[in-house]
Design a protein around this motif. Sequence first.
Motif, PDB file in Angstrom:
ATOM      1  N   LEU A  29      40.326 -58.057 -12.200  1.00  0.00           N
ATOM      2  CA  LEU A  29      40.078 -57.797 -10.783  1.00  0.00           C
ATOM      3  C   LEU A  29      39.103 -58.827 -10.230  1.00  0.00           C
ATOM      4  CD1 LEU A  29      41.296 -55.037 -11.741  1.00  0.00           C
ATOM      5  CD2 LEU A  29      39.821 -53.966 -10.030  1.00  0.00           C
ATOM      6  N   PRO A  30      39.129 -59.070  -8.925  1.00  0.00           N
ATOM      7  CA  PRO A  30      38.150 -59.974  -8.319  1.00  0.00           C
ATOM      8  C   PRO A  30      36.723 -59.462  -8.574  1.00  0.00           C
ATOM      9  CG  PRO A  30      39.915 -59.471  -6.765  1.00  0.00           C
ATOM     10  CD  PRO A  30      40.095 -58.550  -7.917  1.00  0.00           C
ATOM     11  N   SER A  31      35.786 -60.376  -8.593  1.00  0.00           N
ATOM     12  CA  SER A  31      34.391 -59.990  -8.816  1.00  0.00           C
ATOM     13  C   SER A  31      33.855 -59.173  -7.642  1.00  0.00           C
ATOM     14  CB  SER A  31      33.529 -61.242  -8.998  1.00  0.00           C
ATOM     15  OG  SER A  31      33.479 -61.970  -7.771  1.00  0.00           O
ATOM     16  N   ARG A  32      32.706 -58.543  -7.854  1.00  0.00           N
ATOM     17  CA  ARG A  32      32.091 -57.769  -6.773  1.00  0.00           C
ATOM     18  C   ARG A  32      31.816 -58.656  -5.562  1.00  0.00           C
ATOM     19  NH1 ARG A  32      28.857 -55.900 -11.220  1.00  0.00           N
ATOM     20  NH2 ARG A  32      27.172 -57.265 -10.481  1.00  0.00           N
ATOM     21  N   ALA A  61      35.349 -51.856 -17.506  1.00  0.00           N
ATOM     22  CA  ALA A  61      34.367 -52.931 -17.339  1.00  0.00           C
ATOM     23  C   ALA A  61      34.107 -53.590 -18.684  1.00  0.00           C
ATOM     24  CB  ALA A  61      33.077 -52.365 -16.764  1.00  0.00           C
ATOM     25  N   ARG A  62      34.220 -54.902 -18.734  1.00  0.00           N
ATOM     26  CA  ARG A  62      33.931 -55.656 -19.954  1.00  0.00           C
ATOM     27  C   ARG A  62      32.683 -56.484 -19.702  1.00  0.00           C
ATOM     28  NH1 ARG A  62      40.063 -57.975 -21.214  1.00  0.00           N
ATOM     29  NH2 ARG A  62      41.116 -55.924 -21.193  1.00  0.00           N
ATOM     30  N   PRO A  63      31.587 -56.145 -20.384  1.00  0.00           N
ATOM     31  CA  PRO A  63      30.322 -56.849 -20.141  1.00  0.00           C
ATOM     32  C   PRO A  63      30.477 -58.360 -20.263  1.00  0.00           C
ATOM     33  CG  PRO A  63      29.957 -54.940 -21.538  1.00  0.00           C
ATOM     34  CD  PRO A  63      31.444 -55.091 -21.394  1.00  0.00           C
ATOM     35  N   GLY A  64      30.031 -59.054 -19.237  1.00  0.00           N
ATOM     36  CA  GLY A  64      30.089 -60.513 -19.234  1.00  0.00           C
ATOM     37  C   GLY A  64      31.419 -61.084 -18.797  1.00  0.00           C
ATOM     38  N   SER A  65      32.435 -60.224 -18.634  1.00  0.00           N
ATOM     39  CA  SER A  65      33.769 -60.723 -18.280  1.00  0.00           C
ATOM     40  C   SER A  65      34.274 -60.191 -16.947  1.00  0.00           C
ATOM     41  CB  SER A  65      34.781 -60.359 -19.381  1.00  0.00           C
ATOM     42  OG  SER A  65      34.421 -60.953 -20.608  1.00  0.00           O
ATOM     43  N   GLY A  66      33.857 -58.990 -16.560  1.00  0.00           N
ATOM     44  CA  GLY A  66      34.297 -58.418 -15.296  1.00  0.00           C
ATOM     45  C   GLY A  66      35.058 -57.125 -15.472  1.00  0.00           C
ATOM     46  N   TYR A  67      35.894 -56.835 -14.484  1.00  0.00           N
ATOM     47  CA  TYR A  67      36.664 -55.589 -14.479  1.00  0.00           C
ATOM     48  C   TYR A  67      38.143 -55.903 -14.674  1.00  0.00           C
ATOM     49  CZ  TYR A  67      32.473 -53.348 -12.591  1.00  0.00           C
ATOM     50  OH  TYR A  67      31.208 -52.869 -12.412  1.00  0.00           O
ATOM     51  N   PHE A  68      38.807 -55.078 -15.520  1.00  0.00           N
ATOM     52  CA  PHE A  68      40.215 -55.312 -15.847  1.00  0.00           C
ATOM     53  C   PHE A  68      41.004 -54.011 -15.721  1.00  0.00           C
ATOM     54  CE2 PHE A  68      37.832 -58.607 -17.870  1.00  0.00           C
ATOM     55  CZ  PHE A  68      38.640 -59.730 -17.860  1.00  0.00           C
TER      56      PHE A  68
END
Length: 241
Positions: A29-32, A61-68
């Motif tokens: 997903l796009p970043s915040r 949420a994957r720490p350091g990678s974003g949301y998937f």
Amino acid sequence: MPRKPRYLWLAEQLREPILNGEMPPGTRLPSRTSLARTHRVSEQISRTALRLLVTEGLVEARPGSGYFVRPVPEVFRLSRTDATSGSGLGRLSRERVSTEQERCTAPLSSRLRLRDGEPVYRTTSRGLACDRPVTLHRSWEPAVLTAGTLRTPFDAAGTGPLERLGAAGFPVDRVVEEVGVRALRDSEAALLGSAPGMPVLVVERTHYCGDRPVETSDLIGSAEQCRLLYKLSLARPRSHG
């Protein structure tokens, strides 16, 4: 009509393409920051919207990678009918973990109508899919019923409780189930390879011989993956002719 909070509106914009397949599992997903800029909202709103989708189980949420986008979890249907339903584990294979004798304490003593401190046999097993634990099953029965015979869970391992107890003179003629949802406990999480606190489906099942409870058990499984399948037979209406 009150205006919908912006974070709910933004969550809807992301939820729809996830549910209709436009954003398949694994899609990042796009970043915040990107969401805030594209949809003209604050980063606090975009963060809250993403957290809502995580709570709904659609996003991880994957720490350091974003949301998937999360993969769709496999669902297991557990048959809860009668003696014809076998183990009740559906496609899962049963793995026996241990059998132990212990002292009965509340609330188990209430379920089995025993005094605190009376001995019970506890059997622990798991339901596996591709060698991965999906369900946990713990059962308890009063030791007094089969102690000194060859019908205890120790002596008759691999034999179902209905057959064992019936052979010992306590035929099961009634079953009562109570279904609920609670948080997974530490000792259970270790056996399931899951995180404590996750919501689990719990089926409390008690077998009776007449009015006497002769065995009680807890079937525990992920609320996200496990479904209870009930097949109920209804009496045919009498024909009027």
